[in-house]
Design a protein around this motif. Structure first.
Motif, mmCIF file in Angstrom:
data_model
loop_
_atom_site.group_PDB
_atom_site.id
_atom_site.type_symbol
_atom_site.label_atom_id
_atom_site.label_comp_id
_atom_site.label_asym_id
_atom_site.label_seq_id
_atom_site.Cartn_x
_atom_site.Cartn_y
_atom_site.Cartn_z
ATOM 1 N N ILE A 1 0.805 -1.227 0.000
ATOM 2 C CA ILE A 1 0.000 0.000 0.000
ATOM 3 C C ILE A 1 0.834 1.271 0.000
ATOM 4 C CG2 ILE A 1 -1.740 1.312 1.281
ATOM 5 C CD1 ILE A 1 -2.819 -1.364 2.301
ATOM 6 N N ASP A 2 1.944 1.292 0.701
ATOM 7 C CA ASP A 2 2.764 2.510 0.814
ATOM 8 C C ASP A 2 3.505 2.751 -0.500
ATOM 9 O OD1 ASP A 2 4.192 4.716 1.700
ATOM 10 O OD2 ASP A 2 5.589 3.540 2.907
ATOM 11 N N ARG A 3 2.790 3.295 -1.462
ATOM 12 C CA ARG A 3 3.302 3.440 -2.831
ATOM 13 C C ARG A 3 4.459 4.420 -2.954
ATOM 14 N NH1 ARG A 3 1.220 0.128 -7.039
ATOM 15 N NH2 ARG A 3 -0.761 -0.641 -6.320
ATOM 16 N N ASN A 4 4.517 5.422 -2.065
ATOM 17 C CA ASN A 4 5.610 6.385 -2.160
ATOM 18 C C ASN A 4 6.737 6.077 -1.174
ATOM 19 O OD1 ASN A 4 4.391 7.167 0.208
ATOM 20 N ND2 ASN A 4 3.912 9.242 -0.468
ATOM 21 N N PHE A 5 6.627 4.969 -0.463
ATOM 22 C CA PHE A 5 7.668 4.456 0.431
ATOM 23 C C PHE A 5 8.121 5.479 1.476
ATOM 24 C CE2 PHE A 5 8.122 2.412 -3.745
ATOM 25 C CZ PHE A 5 7.761 1.129 -3.400
ATOM 26 N N ASN A 6 7.159 6.235 2.016
ATOM 27 C CA ASN A 6 7.516 7.215 3.042
ATOM 28 C C ASN A 6 7.291 6.689 4.457
ATOM 29 O OD1 ASN A 6 4.718 7.299 3.083
ATOM 30 N ND2 ASN A 6 4.585 9.541 3.059
ATOM 31 N N GLY A 7 6.920 5.424 4.582
ATOM 32 C CA GLY A 7 6.779 4.811 5.891
ATOM 33 C C GLY A 7 5.429 4.983 6.554
ATOM 34 N N VAL A 8 4.493 5.630 5.863
ATOM 35 C CA VAL A 8 3.123 5.782 6.367
ATOM 36 C C VAL A 8 2.156 5.572 5.210
ATOM 37 C CG1 VAL A 8 3.693 7.334 8.288
ATOM 38 C CG2 VAL A 8 3.132 8.299 6.051
ATOM 39 N N ILE A 9 0.918 5.270 5.554
ATOM 40 C CA ILE A 9 -0.133 5.143 4.548
ATOM 41 C C ILE A 9 -1.037 6.351 4.693
ATOM 42 C CG2 ILE A 9 -2.138 3.786 3.810
ATOM 43 C CD1 ILE A 9 -0.667 1.301 4.947
ATOM 44 N N ASP A 10 -1.145 7.129 3.620
ATOM 45 C CA ASP A 10 -2.058 8.272 3.666
ATOM 46 C C ASP A 10 -3.427 7.840 3.127
ATOM 47 O OD1 ASP A 10 -2.079 8.488 0.823
ATOM 48 O OD2 ASP A 10 -0.386 9.863 0.867
ATOM 49 N N TYR A 11 -4.385 8.733 3.224
ATOM 50 C CA TYR A 11 -5.750 8.370 2.854
ATOM 51 C C TYR A 11 -5.866 7.991 1.380
ATOM 52 C CZ TYR A 11 -10.812 8.308 2.671
ATOM 53 O OH TYR A 11 -12.116 7.908 2.491
ATOM 54 N N SER A 12 -5.134 8.663 0.519
ATOM 55 C CA SER A 12 -5.178 8.342 -0.916
ATOM 56 C C SER A 12 -4.684 6.924 -1.174
ATOM 57 C CB SER A 12 -4.318 9.325 -1.715
ATOM 58 O OG SER A 12 -4.842 10.616 -1.630
ATOM 59 N N GLU A 13 -3.599 6.554 -0.521
ATOM 60 C CA GLU A 13 -3.074 5.194 -0.674
ATOM 61 C C GLU A 13 -4.076 4.175 -0.125
ATOM 62 O OE1 GLU A 13 1.736 5.883 -0.323
ATOM 63 O OE2 GLU A 13 0.525 6.050 1.502
ATOM 64 N N TYR A 14 -4.707 4.516 0.988
ATOM 65 C CA TYR A 14 -5.697 3.626 1.600
ATOM 66 C C TYR A 14 -6.893 3.423 0.668
ATOM 67 C CZ TYR A 14 -8.990 1.737 4.998
ATOM 68 O OH TYR A 14 -9.902 0.941 5.651
ATOM 69 N N VAL A 15 -7.386 4.514 0.081
ATOM 70 C CA VAL A 15 -8.522 4.422 -0.842
ATOM 71 C C VAL A 15 -8.158 3.576 -2.043
ATOM 72 C CG1 VAL A 15 -9.995 5.723 -2.441
ATOM 73 C CG2 VAL A 15 -9.656 6.553 -0.110
ATOM 74 N N MET A 16 -6.986 3.819 -2.612
ATOM 75 C CA MET A 16 -6.573 3.062 -3.793
ATOM 76 C C MET A 16 -6.479 1.572 -3.462
ATOM 77 S SD MET A 16 -3.311 3.528 -6.335
ATOM 78 C CE MET A 16 -2.090 3.194 -5.078
ATOM 79 N N ALA A 17 -5.869 1.232 -2.349
ATOM 80 C CA ALA A 17 -5.728 -0.173 -1.966
ATOM 81 C C ALA A 17 -7.085 -0.811 -1.688
ATOM 82 C CB ALA A 17 -4.833 -0.284 -0.737
ATOM 83 N N THR A 18 -7.975 -0.068 -1.061
ATOM 84 C CA THR A 18 -9.300 -0.600 -0.747
ATOM 85 C C THR A 18 -10.108 -0.825 -2.019
ATOM 86 O OG1 THR A 18 -9.241 0.542 1.377
ATOM 87 C CG2 THR A 18 -11.373 -0.260 0.641
ATOM 88 N N LEU A 19 -10.040 0.105 -2.939
ATOM 89 C CA LEU A 19 -10.737 -0.067 -4.214
ATOM 90 C C LEU A 19 -10.212 -1.286 -4.955
ATOM 91 C CD1 LEU A 19 -10.945 3.616 -5.464
ATOM 92 C CD2 LEU A 19 -12.885 2.150 -4.872
ATOM 93 N N LEU A 20 -8.896 -1.451 -4.961
ATOM 94 C CA LEU A 20 -8.304 -2.603 -5.641
ATOM 95 C C LEU A 20 -8.678 -3.900 -4.941
ATOM 96 C CD1 LEU A 20 -4.770 -1.201 -6.491
ATOM 97 C CD2 LEU A 20 -6.567 -1.793 -8.125
#
Length: 96
Positions: A67-86
């Protein structure tokens, strides 16, 4: 750049209602309400949901790798939404 394009497309493919429906779930996991989910927050949430610690640690590591697509060590809401949709198969990765 590829991650940015996937995130941008995800926001346009998901309806506002879909995105808003994930906010309460995200807020439960985001224990300090800073808008980001840390590994520790996700681990603790999984344990609260009844997952044993060893499995929760494995799942947390796997989810962050995925889920952490930008590898910054946290999951932001956009990453969470994308992963949930997938994961809900509301969109396919090829659609992004």
């Amino acid at each position: 750049m590829e991650n940015f394009i996937m995130m941008y497309n995800c926001h346009h493919l998901a309806t506002l209602k879909q995105k808003d429906s994930y906010q309460p779930e995200f807020e439960i996991i985001d224990a300090n309400s800073d808008g980001f989910v840390t590994k520790n927050e996700l681990l603790n949430a999984l344990i609260r949901f009844g997952v044993d610690r060893a499995s929760a640690e494995q799942q947390t590591n796997h989810l962050f790798e995925t889920i952490d697509r930008n590898f910054n060590g946290v999951i932001d809401y956009s990453e969470y939404v994308m992963a949930t949709l997938l994961s809900d198969r509301r969109v396919n990765e090829s659609d992004l």
